[in-house]
Design an enzyme around this catalytic site. Sequence first.
Site, PDB file in Angstrom:
ATOM      1  N   SER A 108      32.539 -15.906   1.774  1.00 16.15           N
ATOM      2  CA  SER A 108      32.388 -17.171   1.432  1.00 16.15           C
ATOM      3  C   SER A 108      32.787 -17.720  -0.208  1.00 16.15           C
ATOM      4  O   SER A 108      32.500 -16.787  -0.992  1.00 16.15           O
ATOM      5  CB  SER A 108      30.731 -17.549   1.523  1.00 16.15           C
ATOM      6  OG  SER A 108      30.624 -18.922   0.995  1.00 16.15           O
ATOM      7  N   SER A 109      33.368 -18.772  -0.243  1.00 18.46           N
ATOM      8  CA  SER A 109      33.666 -19.103  -1.698  1.00 18.46           C
ATOM      9  C   SER A 109      32.389 -19.009  -2.510  1.00 18.46           C
ATOM     10  O   SER A 109      32.725 -19.030  -3.740  1.00 18.46           O
ATOM     11  CB  SER A 109      34.513 -20.582  -1.716  1.00 18.46           C
ATOM     12  OG  SER A 109      33.653 -21.541  -1.057  1.00 18.46           O
ATOM     13  N   CYS A 110      31.279 -19.192  -1.983  1.00 22.01           N
ATOM     14  CA  CYS A 110      30.078 -19.416  -2.955  1.00 22.01           C
ATOM     15  C   CYS A 110      29.516 -17.921  -3.319  1.00 22.01           C
ATOM     16  O   CYS A 110      28.626 -18.000  -4.055  1.00 22.01           O
ATOM     17  CB  CYS A 110      28.902 -20.191  -2.130  1.00 22.01           C
ATOM     18  SG  CYS A 110      28.137 -19.375  -0.811  1.00 22.01           S
ATOM     19  N   TYR A 137      21.886 -14.597  -0.956  1.00 20.20           N
ATOM     20  CA  TYR A 137      22.864 -14.521   0.109  1.00 20.20           C
ATOM     21  C   TYR A 137      24.061 -13.675  -0.267  1.00 20.20           C
ATOM     22  O   TYR A 137      24.896 -13.085   0.231  1.00 20.20           O
ATOM     23  CB  TYR A 137      23.285 -16.066   0.577  1.00 20.20           C
ATOM     24  CG  TYR A 137      24.353 -16.536   1.165  1.00 20.20           C
ATOM     25  CD1 TYR A 137      24.245 -16.195   2.747  1.00 20.20           C
ATOM     26  CD2 TYR A 137      25.586 -16.909   0.676  1.00 20.20           C
ATOM     27  CE1 TYR A 137      25.302 -16.583   3.323  1.00 20.20           C
ATOM     28  CE2 TYR A 137      26.530 -17.205   1.522  1.00 20.20           C
ATOM     29  CZ  TYR A 137      26.509 -17.152   2.986  1.00 20.20           C
ATOM     30  OH  TYR A 137      27.501 -17.482   3.608  1.00 20.20           O
ATOM     31  N   LYS A 141      26.462 -10.861   0.916  1.00 23.98           N
ATOM     32  CA  LYS A 141      27.842 -11.045   1.388  1.00 23.98           C
ATOM     33  C   LYS A 141      28.677 -10.079   0.684  1.00 23.98           C
ATOM     34  O   LYS A 141      29.735  -9.759   1.474  1.00 23.98           O
ATOM     35  CB  LYS A 141      28.283 -12.509   1.201  1.00 23.98           C
ATOM     36  CG  LYS A 141      27.614 -13.493   2.163  1.00 23.98           C
ATOM     37  CD  LYS A 141      28.593 -13.441   3.507  1.00 23.98           C
ATOM     38  CE  LYS A 141      27.476 -13.625   4.818  1.00 23.98           C
ATOM     39  NZ  LYS A 141      28.485 -13.492   5.762  1.00 23.98           N
ATOM     40  N   HIS A 180      24.101 -27.750   4.545  1.00 24.40           N
ATOM     41  CA  HIS A 180      24.734 -28.174   3.523  1.00 24.40           C
ATOM     42  C   HIS A 180      25.245 -29.456   3.042  1.00 24.40           C
ATOM     43  O   HIS A 180      24.962 -30.426   3.763  1.00 24.40           O
ATOM     44  CB  HIS A 180      26.382 -27.304   3.836  1.00 24.40           C
ATOM     45  CG  HIS A 180      26.269 -25.858   3.875  1.00 24.40           C
ATOM     46  ND1 HIS A 180      26.383 -25.177   4.870  1.00 24.40           N
ATOM     47  CD2 HIS A 180      25.870 -24.853   3.111  1.00 24.40           C
ATOM     48  CE1 HIS A 180      26.292 -23.811   4.809  1.00 24.40           C
ATOM     49  NE2 HIS A 180      25.982 -23.647   3.544  1.00 24.40           N
TER      50      HIS A 180
HETATM   51  N1  NAP Z   1      29.341 -22.949   6.911  1.00 17.58           N
HETATM   52  C1  NAP Z   1      29.970 -22.778   5.957  1.00 17.58           C
HETATM   53  O1  NAP Z   1      30.515 -23.639   5.350  1.00 17.58           O
HETATM   54  C2  NAP Z   1      30.557 -21.406   5.680  1.00 17.58           C
HETATM   55  C3  NAP Z   1      31.589 -21.455   4.429  1.00 17.58           C
HETATM   56  C4  NAP Z   1      32.000 -19.882   4.171  1.00 17.58           C
HETATM   57  C5  NAP Z   1      31.623 -18.992   4.882  1.00 17.58           C
HETATM   58  N2  NAP Z   1      30.890 -19.170   6.051  1.00 17.58           N
HETATM   59  C6  NAP Z   1      30.427 -18.000   6.665  1.00 17.58           C
HETATM   60  O2  NAP Z   1      30.669 -17.878   8.327  1.00 17.58           O
HETATM   61  C7  NAP Z   1      29.703 -17.390   8.794  1.00 17.58           C
HETATM   62  C8  NAP Z   1      28.974 -18.174   9.877  1.00 17.58           C
HETATM   63  O3  NAP Z   1      28.479 -19.282   9.325  1.00 17.58           O
HETATM   64  P1  NAP Z   1      28.144 -20.563   9.907  1.00 17.58           P
HETATM   65  O4  NAP Z   1      28.017 -21.740   9.376  1.00 17.58           O
HETATM   66  O5  NAP Z   1      28.696 -20.685  11.270  1.00 17.58           O
HETATM   67  O6  NAP Z   1      26.449 -20.265  10.412  1.00 17.58           O
HETATM   68  P2  NAP Z   1      25.554 -20.977  11.480  1.00 17.58           P
HETATM   69  O7  NAP Z   1      26.091 -22.107  12.160  1.00 17.58           O
HETATM   70  O8  NAP Z   1      24.145 -20.783  10.891  1.00 17.58           O
HETATM   71  O9  NAP Z   1      25.804 -19.888  12.785  1.00 17.58           O
HETATM   72  C9  NAP Z   1      25.330 -18.399  12.391  1.00 17.58           C
HETATM   73  C10 NAP Z   1      25.317 -17.938  13.602  1.00 17.58           C
HETATM   74  O10 NAP Z   1      24.599 -16.532  13.622  1.00 17.58           O
HETATM   75  C11 NAP Z   1      23.680 -16.118  14.531  1.00 17.58           C
HETATM   76  N3  NAP Z   1      22.705 -15.274  14.146  1.00 17.58           N
HETATM   77  C12 NAP Z   1      21.824 -15.373  13.097  1.00 17.58           C
HETATM   78  N4  NAP Z   1      21.138 -14.202  13.004  1.00 17.58           N
HETATM   79  C13 NAP Z   1      21.181 -13.690  14.099  1.00 17.58           C
HETATM   80  C14 NAP Z   1      20.557 -12.467  14.734  1.00 17.58           C
HETATM   81  N5  NAP Z   1      19.625 -11.876  14.198  1.00 17.58           N
HETATM   82  N6  NAP Z   1      21.137 -11.994  16.103  1.00 17.58           N
HETATM   83  C15 NAP Z   1      22.130 -12.889  16.652  1.00 17.58           C
HETATM   84  N7  NAP Z   1      22.740 -13.657  16.005  1.00 17.58           N
HETATM   85  C16 NAP Z   1      22.344 -14.186  14.943  1.00 17.58           C
HETATM   86  C17 NAP Z   1      23.166 -17.594  14.838  1.00 17.58           C
HETATM   87  O11 NAP Z   1      22.305 -17.550  16.055  1.00 17.58           O
HETATM   88  P3  NAP Z   1      21.558 -18.699  16.800  1.00 17.58           P
HETATM   89  O12 NAP Z   1      22.590 -19.898  17.159  1.00 17.58           O
HETATM   90  O13 NAP Z   1      20.962 -18.079  17.830  1.00 17.58           O
HETATM   91  O14 NAP Z   1      20.607 -19.139  15.656  1.00 17.58           O
HETATM   92  C18 NAP Z   1      24.313 -18.493  14.802  1.00 17.58           C
HETATM   93  O15 NAP Z   1      25.095 -18.676  15.847  1.00 17.58           O
HETATM   94  C19 NAP Z   1      28.697 -16.960   7.898  1.00 17.58           C
HETATM   95  O16 NAP Z   1      28.983 -15.457   7.519  1.00 17.58           O
HETATM   96  C20 NAP Z   1      29.197 -17.594   6.749  1.00 17.58           C
HETATM   97  O17 NAP Z   1      28.637 -16.819   5.430  1.00 17.58           O
HETATM   98  C21 NAP Z   1      30.282 -20.364   6.415  1.00 17.58           C
END
Ligand code: NAP
Length: 314
Positions: A108-110, A137, A141, A180
């Site tokens: 992630s950029s953060c 976090y 990461k 966010h």
């Molecule tokens: N969102 C952003 O702006 C952003 C920016 C940069 C990078 N990222 C990266 O992208 C990735 C995904 O982020 P996201 O925004 O999509 O997050 P999210 O919407 O919260 O989705 C995370 C997913 O992980 C699953 N999960 C969490 N704990 C788990 C566990 N113990 N066992 C199985 N599944 C589990 C959750 O399942 P449930 O649905 O069942 O809870 C959910 O489906 C992360 O690595 C994050 O760092 C995100």
Amino acid sequence: MATRAKIYVAGHRGLVGSAIVRKLRAEGEDNLLLPARESLDLTSQAQVERFFELERPDQVYLAAAKVGGIHANNTYPAEFIRDNLVIQANVIHAAWRHGVKKLCFLGSSCIYPKLAPQPMTEDALLTGPLEPTNEWYAVAKIAGIKLCQAYRRQYGFDAISLMPTNLYGPGDNFDLQNSHVLPALIRRFHDAKQRGDAAVTIWGTGSPRREFLHVDDLADAAVFLMRSYSGEEIVNVGVGEDLSILDLARLVAGVVGFQGEILTDPDKPDGTPRKLLDVSRINGMGWRERIGLEAGLRSTYQWFLAHAGELREA
Ligand SMILES: NC(=O)c1ccc[n+]([C@@H]2O[C@H](COP(=O)([O-])OP(=O)(O)OC[C@H]3O[C@@H](n4cnc5c(N)ncnc54)[C@H](OP(=O)(O)O)[C@@H]3O)[C@@H](O)[C@H]2O)c1
């Protein structure tokens, strides 16, 4: 062009995972592994081992993580560091052990240093102190990226790491406490419009600058890199343009149709002053985003309206 590969998308119900599933299906991939959360808890090493032993996927997109904004990071530091470390270690190790051919990890950029020179190039990682509000976090990461690099060096495991900027889009978390900035703004302006409020106060001074990428563009980049890139260097994924939070708030207010005043609250923390990615590496590989911010906000708000009754609350 479908490959018929067996592809496991971890976190397929999340913002990023669901977009990757949409993209893979649009490409004709129909051999996707999408186990229910209830049957596979990625913090359980035993369950993860069993799953990989049984299913033996060819490719893995690791989009499962504990994710949240400043408030959530400050309130649940232990969960943010522990869950992310354990999920990554379990999945990356099991993927390598059970013959996965390629894995995509999401950084992630953060997790770049708080005061990294802007725009941030990939080599800024680990060159200075982190933003304290999300260091739990970030440390986890960074360890995930290092795991990918270590498994590549020691075992020749083809794991790549992407560094997406702030993402938004359908399936986002619109909970006011744990989301966010962009989905939180959509929710706040929407609620204020519904109530007929005269003003909305946004967190902080409104001056920090941020970059936003539609999650469908991120999914497009992830699939593109899985097909065309193999290396230990991380790859930034963004648009290379930013705007102030106050300007973003104005844009969101316009899309939502909120006509009141927008106030700032300087007593609330601002976070990193500026976060803009240098995207020349991925642009040089032939990829760039397709969805502009205003168009992306409009479609995300339409999604929000259509799913108002079923939004996540944590
Ligand atoms: N969102 C952003 O702006 C952003 C920016 C940069 C990078 N990222 C990266 O992208 C990735 C995904 O982020 P996201 O925004 O999509 O997050 P999210 O919407 O919260 O989705 C995370 C997913 O992980 C699953 N999960 C969490 N704990 C788990 C566990 N113990 N066992 C199985 N599944 C589990 C959750 O399942 P449930 O649905 O069942 O809870 C959910 O489906 C992360 O690595 C994050 O760092 C995100």
